[in-house]
Design a protein around this motif. Structure first.
Motif, mmCIF file in Angstrom:
data_model
loop_
_atom_site.group_PDB
_atom_site.id
_atom_site.type_symbol
_atom_site.label_atom_id
_atom_site.label_comp_id
_atom_site.label_asym_id
_atom_site.label_seq_id
_atom_site.Cartn_x
_atom_site.Cartn_y
_atom_site.Cartn_z
ATOM 1 N N ASN A 360 0.249 -4.148 -1.275
ATOM 2 C CA ASN A 360 0.468 -3.913 0.156
ATOM 3 C C ASN A 360 1.937 -3.620 0.414
ATOM 4 O OD1 ASN A 360 0.017 -3.903 3.027
ATOM 5 N ND2 ASN A 360 0.945 -5.940 3.078
ATOM 6 N N VAL A 361 2.195 -2.522 1.141
ATOM 7 C CA VAL A 361 3.552 -2.197 1.587
ATOM 8 C C VAL A 361 3.656 -2.675 3.030
ATOM 9 C CG1 VAL A 361 5.293 -0.428 1.907
ATOM 10 C CG2 VAL A 361 3.621 -0.202 0.068
ATOM 11 N N VAL A 362 4.522 -3.616 3.281
ATOM 12 C CA VAL A 362 4.606 -4.288 4.573
ATOM 13 C C VAL A 362 4.988 -3.308 5.683
ATOM 14 C CG1 VAL A 362 5.786 -6.121 5.851
ATOM 15 C CG2 VAL A 362 5.144 -6.473 3.463
ATOM 16 N N SER A 363 4.438 -3.542 6.868
ATOM 17 C CA SER A 363 4.726 -2.781 8.097
ATOM 18 C C SER A 363 4.153 -1.374 8.076
ATOM 19 C CB SER A 363 6.230 -2.722 8.374
ATOM 20 O OG SER A 363 6.739 -4.016 8.561
ATOM 21 N N GLY A 364 3.203 -1.112 7.181
ATOM 22 C CA GLY A 364 2.523 0.176 7.194
ATOM 23 C C GLY A 364 3.327 1.344 6.677
ATOM 24 N N VAL A 365 4.423 1.089 5.955
ATOM 25 C CA VAL A 365 5.221 2.177 5.391
ATOM 26 C C VAL A 365 4.435 2.842 4.263
ATOM 27 C CG1 VAL A 365 7.395 2.778 4.270
ATOM 28 C CG2 VAL A 365 7.329 0.962 5.987
ATOM 29 N N ASN A 366 4.491 4.158 4.188
ATOM 30 C CA ASN A 366 3.761 4.911 3.171
ATOM 31 C C ASN A 366 4.693 5.292 2.030
ATOM 32 O OD1 ASN A 366 2.107 6.575 1.665
ATOM 33 N ND2 ASN A 366 1.337 7.711 3.419
ATOM 34 N N LEU A 367 4.425 4.760 0.833
ATOM 35 C CA LEU A 367 5.228 5.066 -0.348
ATOM 36 C C LEU A 367 4.461 5.923 -1.343
ATOM 37 C CD1 LEU A 367 6.873 1.574 -1.006
ATOM 38 C CD2 LEU A 367 7.813 3.494 0.264
ATOM 39 N N THR A 368 3.474 6.670 -0.850
ATOM 40 C CA THR A 368 2.604 7.431 -1.733
ATOM 41 C C THR A 368 3.378 8.382 -2.638
ATOM 42 O OG1 THR A 368 0.857 7.323 -0.064
ATOM 43 C CG2 THR A 368 0.599 8.937 -1.805
ATOM 44 N N LYS A 369 4.434 9.004 -2.116
ATOM 45 C CA LYS A 369 5.191 9.988 -2.885
ATOM 46 C C LYS A 369 6.553 9.469 -3.337
ATOM 47 C CE LYS A 369 3.001 13.833 -0.418
ATOM 48 N NZ LYS A 369 3.217 15.072 0.404
ATOM 49 N N ASP A 370 6.785 8.189 -3.174
ATOM 50 C CA ASP A 370 8.092 7.612 -3.506
ATOM 51 C C ASP A 370 8.021 6.954 -4.882
ATOM 52 O OD1 ASP A 370 10.585 6.517 -3.572
ATOM 53 O OD2 ASP A 370 10.432 5.465 -1.662
ATOM 54 N N VAL A 371 8.477 7.685 -5.902
ATOM 55 C CA VAL A 371 8.381 7.174 -7.279
ATOM 56 C C VAL A 371 9.390 6.065 -7.550
ATOM 57 C CG1 VAL A 371 7.463 9.327 -8.177
ATOM 58 C CG2 VAL A 371 9.936 8.998 -8.104
ATOM 59 N N GLY A 372 10.396 5.917 -6.698
ATOM 60 C CA GLY A 372 11.389 4.876 -6.891
ATOM 61 C C GLY A 372 10.836 3.477 -6.708
ATOM 62 N N SER A 373 9.592 3.385 -6.194
ATOM 63 C CA SER A 373 8.976 2.075 -5.980
ATOM 64 C C SER A 373 8.265 1.543 -7.217
ATOM 65 C CB SER A 373 7.980 2.164 -4.808
ATOM 66 O OG SER A 373 6.972 3.129 -5.086
ATOM 67 N N ASP A 374 8.316 2.287 -8.331
ATOM 68 C CA ASP A 374 7.636 1.847 -9.563
ATOM 69 C C ASP A 374 8.146 0.497 -10.041
ATOM 70 O OD1 ASP A 374 6.279 4.208 -9.485
ATOM 71 O OD2 ASP A 374 7.332 5.153 -11.161
ATOM 72 N N LEU A 375 9.453 0.364 -10.160
ATOM 73 C CA LEU A 375 10.041 -0.861 -10.714
ATOM 74 C C LEU A 375 9.742 -2.089 -9.850
ATOM 75 C CD1 LEU A 375 11.691 -2.230 -12.888
ATOM 76 C CD2 LEU A 375 13.782 -1.523 -11.690
ATOM 77 N N PRO A 376 9.948 -2.053 -8.533
ATOM 78 C CA PRO A 376 9.616 -3.238 -7.735
ATOM 79 C C PRO A 376 8.133 -3.574 -7.750
ATOM 80 C CG PRO A 376 10.241 -1.409 -6.317
ATOM 81 C CD PRO A 376 10.600 -1.020 -7.700
ATOM 82 N N LEU A 377 7.265 -2.571 -7.877
ATOM 83 C CA LEU A 377 5.838 -2.865 -7.919
ATOM 84 C C LEU A 377 5.465 -3.591 -9.213
ATOM 85 C CD1 LEU A 377 3.044 -2.756 -6.742
ATOM 86 C CD2 LEU A 377 2.765 -0.465 -7.688
#
Length: 458
Positions: A360-377
């Motif tokens: 879940n990405v808090v507050s409804g933010v869409n990270l579908t195309k954001d590859v920089g979120s790999d490490l935190p996930l």
């Protein structure tokens, strides 16, 4: 006398066709092609003495490009620091600005307050073809804006508007909206391709020849794009779109074109009873640092939109009670999550694929195309599976390759600075984004080059 020239124009992409077609061959849109007539009346409107003049205020004489004098841009404060920043520092004199958005997004609300502020600088005219004067006045009073110096006219007649602007010496014009504007000498109805194209062209000439600043409100199509012929986008000096966040009072303003500034800037507003309020630090909206520490939580420094936002990513890894494990994700690409699970298993020896996994990405933010979120996930998923609690002052960013390498991401320095500004003490980042000058007293930077390095953090 020459006959009118008839062509067929797609209202979705602006492509010209020699005849009517049911489907546009360029964008594949159905029933979007309409008849467009280039009327001979339009060519007669321009006086012969100005026949050699274009959209600029200067005569069409030839100069050496290297010898052209510097142009000092005159900018005006809109009354909103966020709107100013997206425009490149304010509204440029003589420019044409297009503002689009879904119904209810806040276009008229934002521009009425902008017009109220500009009216303190110079004479301002607000033309409304969709609402009565009483409706506009009531909105202004509700927004508590100073509307005492705003002149309003309920007319979409572009020729009349231009004459009034020049005769009475107005400096600012808001047209709400261009789809209700029309030129009376044309037989087409307002909102059609011909009327929108010719109306926008005439207003653009008004801006360039007389230094009038024009703001046009534009409707959007079913696909969310700016409605009307493609010429609208070519005429405008700056194209803005207001996008409401899903099920939220917050609005995001983005630019796809700006001749006087950067197109990577975005602005964040909150829709309140007093109108669109600036959100100077949007990270405070999407980031929750006051909650209790728990496993599966990780902060992420996103910069996919050109502005750094700090948001929370949550993961829940639990034992599966079904034959096939469940995968659920909100704001994240499901296929990318599957890829990261394969990297966890093959490159890190962490096998959690048999569990139910929710993201879940808090507050409804869409990270579908954001590859920089790999490490935190990945950190969030391992944290949940091992019941490991990260400090709320820990943040991470980084892309992960199939070989397990932690790849650098754009704007790494800006992400680190924003995290430090929001009091994060531990920052996990790609090694190639690390720079010694980013070292700050009281802040620990942990550069990683491979996912195996991540295991040492736990």
């Amino acid at each position: 006398m020459a006959k009118d020239k008839t062509t067929y124009v797609c209202t979705e992409c602006g492509e010209n066709h020699p005849r009517w077609l049911g489907q546009c061959s360029s964008c594949s849109a159905w029933n979007s092609i309409t008849e467009f007539k280039e009327s001979k009346v339009i060519t007669q409107r321009t006086p012969s003495k100005n026949a050699h003049r274009g959209y600029s205020k200067e005569d069409a004489k030839i100069d050496k490009l290297s010898e052209v004098s510097d142009m000092d841009l005159t900018r005006f404060d809109t009354g909103s620091s966020e709107f100013n920043r997206v425009l490149g520092g304010g509204i440029v004199e003589g420019s044409v600005i297009l503002v689009a958005g879904d119904p209810g997004a806040g276009k008229s609300t934002l521009l009425l307050k902008t017009c109220a502020h500009l009216s303190q600088i110079g004479k301002s005219l607000y033309t409304s073809g969709e609402e009565s004067k009483g409706q506009v006045r009531d909105r202004g009073l509700r927004l508590q804006a100073d509307i005492s110096k705003i002149d309003i006219m309920n007319s979409g007649d572009v020729e009349l508007i231009c004459n009034v602007m020049v005769t009475d010496g107005y400096k600012f014009l808001v047209v709400d909206s261009i789809q209700t504007a029309f030129i009376s000498s044309l037989p087409n109805s307002p909102g059609g391709v011909t009327q929108v194209k010719e109306s926008a062209a005439m207003l653009n000439r008004l801006a360039k020849e007389h230094g009038v600043t024009v703001i046009l409100v534009c409707h959007v199509s079913k696909s969310g794009d700016m409605a009307g012929p493609r010429v609208l986008e070519h005429i405008g000096d700056c194209m803005c779109k207001i996008e409401p966040e899903a099920d939220s009072k917050y609005r995001t303003l983005r630019t796809s074109k700006n001749r006087f500034g950067d197109t990577t800037e975005i602005a964040t507003f909150a829709m309140t009873a007093k109108g669109m309020q600036d959100i100077v630090n949007p990270s405070a909206i999407f980031l929750d640092k006051d909650g209790a520490e728990s496993s599966g939580n990780m902060a992420y420094a996103s910069n996919d939109t050109g502005r750094t936002l700090l948001i929370n990513i949550q993961s829940l890894v639990t034992e599966s009670q079904a034959e096939n494990p469940i995968r659920g994700g909100v704001g994240f690409d499901y296929k990318r999550m599957q890829m990261l699970l394969a990297i966890l298993r093959s490159r890190m020896g962490v096998n959690i694929g048999g569990n139910d996994i929710y993201v879940n990405v808090v507050s409804g933010v869409n990270l579908t195309k954001d590859v920089g979120s790999d490490l935190p996930l990945i950190l969030a998923m391992i944290s949940s599976s091992r019941e490991h609690k990260f400090s709320v002052n820990t943040i991470a960013f980084g892309e992960i390759g199939l070989d397990g390498s932690v790849r650098p991401v754009p704007s790494g320095e800006e992400r680190v600075k924003e995290a430090i500004r929001n009091d994060f003490k531990v920052i996990i980042l790609p090694k190639r984004n690390y720079n010694k000058r980013l070292e700050t007293k009281g802040v620990t930077l942990i550069p990683v080059s491979h996912v195996k390095d991540v295991l040492e953090i736990f």
